[in-house]
Design a protein around this motif. Structure first.
Motif, PDB file in Angstrom:
ATOM      1  N   ARG A 195       0.812  -1.150  -0.057  1.00  0.00           N
ATOM      2  CA  ARG A 195      -0.183   0.171  -0.008  1.00  0.00           C
ATOM      3  C   ARG A 195       0.794   1.206   0.112  1.00  0.00           C
ATOM      4  N   GLY A 240       0.053   9.604   0.510  1.00  0.00           N
ATOM      5  CA  GLY A 240      -0.645   9.983  -0.796  1.00  0.00           C
ATOM      6  C   GLY A 240       0.142  10.500  -1.616  1.00  0.00           C
ATOM      7  N   VAL A 289      -0.870   0.013 -10.273  1.00  0.00           N
ATOM      8  CA  VAL A 289      -1.175   1.435 -10.589  1.00  0.00           C
ATOM      9  C   VAL A 289      -0.261   1.791 -12.043  1.00  0.00           C
ATOM     10  N   SER A 321      -0.781   8.262 -12.318  1.00  0.00           N
ATOM     11  CA  SER A 321      -2.116   8.383 -11.431  1.00  0.00           C
ATOM     12  C   SER A 321      -1.877   8.820 -10.079  1.00  0.00           C
ATOM     13  N   VAL A 332      -2.773   8.627  -5.973  1.00  0.00           N
ATOM     14  CA  VAL A 332      -3.120   7.402  -4.982  1.00  0.00           C
ATOM     15  C   VAL A 332      -3.093   7.948  -3.714  1.00  0.00           C
ATOM     16  N   LYS A 333      -3.849   7.383  -2.762  1.00  0.00           N
ATOM     17  CA  LYS A 333      -4.269   7.766  -1.383  1.00  0.00           C
ATOM     18  C   LYS A 333      -3.301   6.955  -0.554  1.00  0.00           C
ATOM     19  N   GLN A 334      -3.126   7.781   0.822  1.00  0.00           N
ATOM     20  CA  GLN A 334      -2.364   6.816   1.838  1.00  0.00           C
ATOM     21  C   GLN A 334      -2.964   5.572   2.145  1.00  0.00           C
ATOM     22  N   GLU A 393      -3.560   3.190   0.017  1.00  0.00           N
ATOM     23  CA  GLU A 393      -4.428   2.483  -1.080  1.00  0.00           C
ATOM     24  C   GLU A 393      -3.590   1.441  -1.858  1.00  0.00           C
ATOM     25  N   LYS A 394      -4.013   0.242  -1.981  1.00  0.00           N
ATOM     26  CA  LYS A 394      -3.350  -0.731  -2.530  1.00  0.00           C
ATOM     27  C   LYS A 394      -2.781  -0.703  -3.964  1.00  0.00           C
ATOM     28  N   ILE A 395      -1.292  -0.640  -4.151  1.00  0.00           N
ATOM     29  CA  ILE A 395      -0.681  -0.330  -5.512  1.00  0.00           C
ATOM     30  C   ILE A 395      -0.001  -1.567  -6.065  1.00  0.00           C
TER      31      ILE A 395
END
Length: 476
Positions: free
Chosen positions: A392, A396, A432, A436, A438-440, A442-444
């Motif tokens: 994750r 972010g 990802v 893009s 992404v938020k803290q 978030e699964k990447i």
């Protein structure tokens, strides 16, 4: 002569008689409880027996009569320093006629009569007492205490009726025709009761000795609350103690810590009587204007820049200042005249919350720290974990690259709002794409074993200005 225990004042001869009678009445129930065995009673004066009575009432009658007649024959109050009691006997003692017994008791009491009793005034503060010869001496005593602070003697001590019989209380009023100067009020912090009565002459102190006794400082336990910046040595110094004394008083050891808000017992010297007073004072002083802040939501909190240095101002002030035994306890501004205006300091400050960094996976076993490893620099930290573990975003931000990188295998790099970058390497799958957001949390990606890897794990880096730093210093 000072006494911590309250004295019994013998106010009049009638009170002396009353006390004697009351004492005898108290012991009668005990004596009559054994009348089936005890048939006779004796009067005891300082452990010497007199007479023989069939009832305790007869013995009490003669004892009270003797004391009363002695008191009535004296022009001044007297004190009989003799231990008197009524004692039962089982055997009839040798005795003389009732008249002769009474005479013996009378003479025994007369031999222990003291003429040293005189009117006096006792100053009582809580359980502490000190006795002086008169009301005038009581006033002089309190004047001596007051004048330590009322140096021009602008106030005088007066005794007023407290509402209790034979009891007075002191108040301080402006002396007629006196110029009080800066002092506008003064008084005693403790409740002082002045009781009139009769005492033995050797119990009386002069005004100077009484004032010294009332203002002598005694060590009184007090509670100190630990403040920011405190340590044991500082607390001890604040309270006039040694660090060892403070630790022993609170049963502290060298290995124990104190925290803000903890309460410690300290000893504070405190007199029986202390003085409060108020001064009205006019003076000039420098003052500072309040700092003015300019908020900048583009900056993070903790970031500041001085836009303008401040300057001191001056003002004329009239204030009412309250003191307790010479220590200031309060200050109220009554008037203020501006002489030179102060210029405020102006500071631009950031208001945005800086980003935080979290561990990029749940679980995993920490397997390699940041630093030298196998003769080379290891520029991140590793967690060993099964292939396919969810990775994750630590913070972010925007993905700047997502793909294969030599040595790193499948790798993702994210740029964050504070300019830092995070890198995630040896991934089995990237979820990802470059560009893009992404938020803290978030699964990447999924963890793997790609690139130069010694086994399934996640390699994690944080870069500041393009240079790898120890991630452990930034992770929450």
């Amino acid at each position: 002569m000072n006494k911590k225990n309250n004295r019994k004042f013998k106010l009049t001869a009638a009170i002396t008689v009353f006390i004697t009678g009351a004492f005898c009445m108290m012991i009668l129930p005990l004596l009559t409880a054994g009348t089936a065995v005890i048939r006779y009673y004796q009067i005891m004066v300082n452990q010497k027996a007199y007479g023989c009575y069939e009832t305790s009432e007869d013995a009490v009658r003669d004892l009270v009569k003797a004391r009363k007649e002695l008191a009535e024959q004296q022009e001044e109050p007297v004190m009989i320093q003799a231990a008197c009691s009524i004692e039962p006997v089982k055997k009839v003692p040798k005795t003389s006629s009732p008249g002769a017994v009474y005479k013996e008791v009378y003479e025994a009491l007369e031999g222990h009569m003291e003429q040293k009793v005189q009117p006096a005034c006792t100053l009582r503060v809580n359980e502490f007492t000190v006795t002086v010869a008169s009301e005038a001496e009581a006033v002089t005593t309190l004047e001596l205490i007051k004048n330590k602070y009322d140096t021009v003697n602008a106030f005088e001590v007066q005794l007023t009726d407290s509402g209790n019989q034979n009891s007075l209380t002191p108040v301080c009023t402006v002396r007629e025709g006196a110029a009080a100067g800066e002092m506008i009020d003064i008084g005693f912090e403790q409740k002082i009761e002045i009781v009139k009565g009769y005492v033995n002459q050797n119990e009386i102190s002069d005004a100077a000795s009484a004032a010294a006794a009332l203002t002598k400082e005694y060590e009184t336990p007090a509670v100190y609350t630990v403040e920011k910046g405190d340590c044991l040595s500082i607390i001890a110094e604040k309270n006039g103690m040694k660090t060892k004394e403070l630790m022993e008083l609170n049963q502290l050891t060298d290995s124990e810590y104190i925290n803000i808000g903890d309460e410690l017992i300290v000893t504070v010297p405190k007199p029986e009587v202390s003085v409060w007073y108020k001064l009205r004072s006019a003076y000039e002083e420098e003052y500072q204007a309040e700092i003015q802040y300019v908020d900048n939501d583009q900056w993070y909190t903790g970031t500041e820049k001085v836009l303008q240095e401040g300057t001191s101002g001056r003002r004329q002030v009239v204030a009412e200042i309250t003191y307790s035994s010479g220590q200031e306890t309060g200050r109220e501004l009554l008037e203020e005249t501006l002489l030179a205006e102060a210029q405020p300091r102006v500071i631009e400050r950031g208001t945005s919350t800086p980003p935080t960094y979290i561990k990029p996976l749940v679980g995993g076993s920490f397997s390699s720290p940041f630093g030298s490893r196998w003769g080379r620099m290891h520029k991140g930290i590793d967690w060993s974990c099964p292939i396919g573990t969810a990775i994750r975003a630590s913070c972010g931000g925007r993905v700047v690259s997502a793909g294969w990188v030599n040595g790193y295998g499948n790798c993702i790099t994210i740029r964050h709002s504070d300019g830092k970058q995070t890198r995630y390497a040896h991934l089995s799958k990237i979820l990802v794409s470059s560009g893009s957001q992404v938020k803290q949390g978030e699964k990447i990606a999924l963890s793997g074993n790609t690139g130069n890897s010694t086994g399934p794990h996640l390699h994690f880096e944080i870069l500041v200005d393009g240079v790898q730093v120890n991630p452990s210093k930034y992770l929450n």
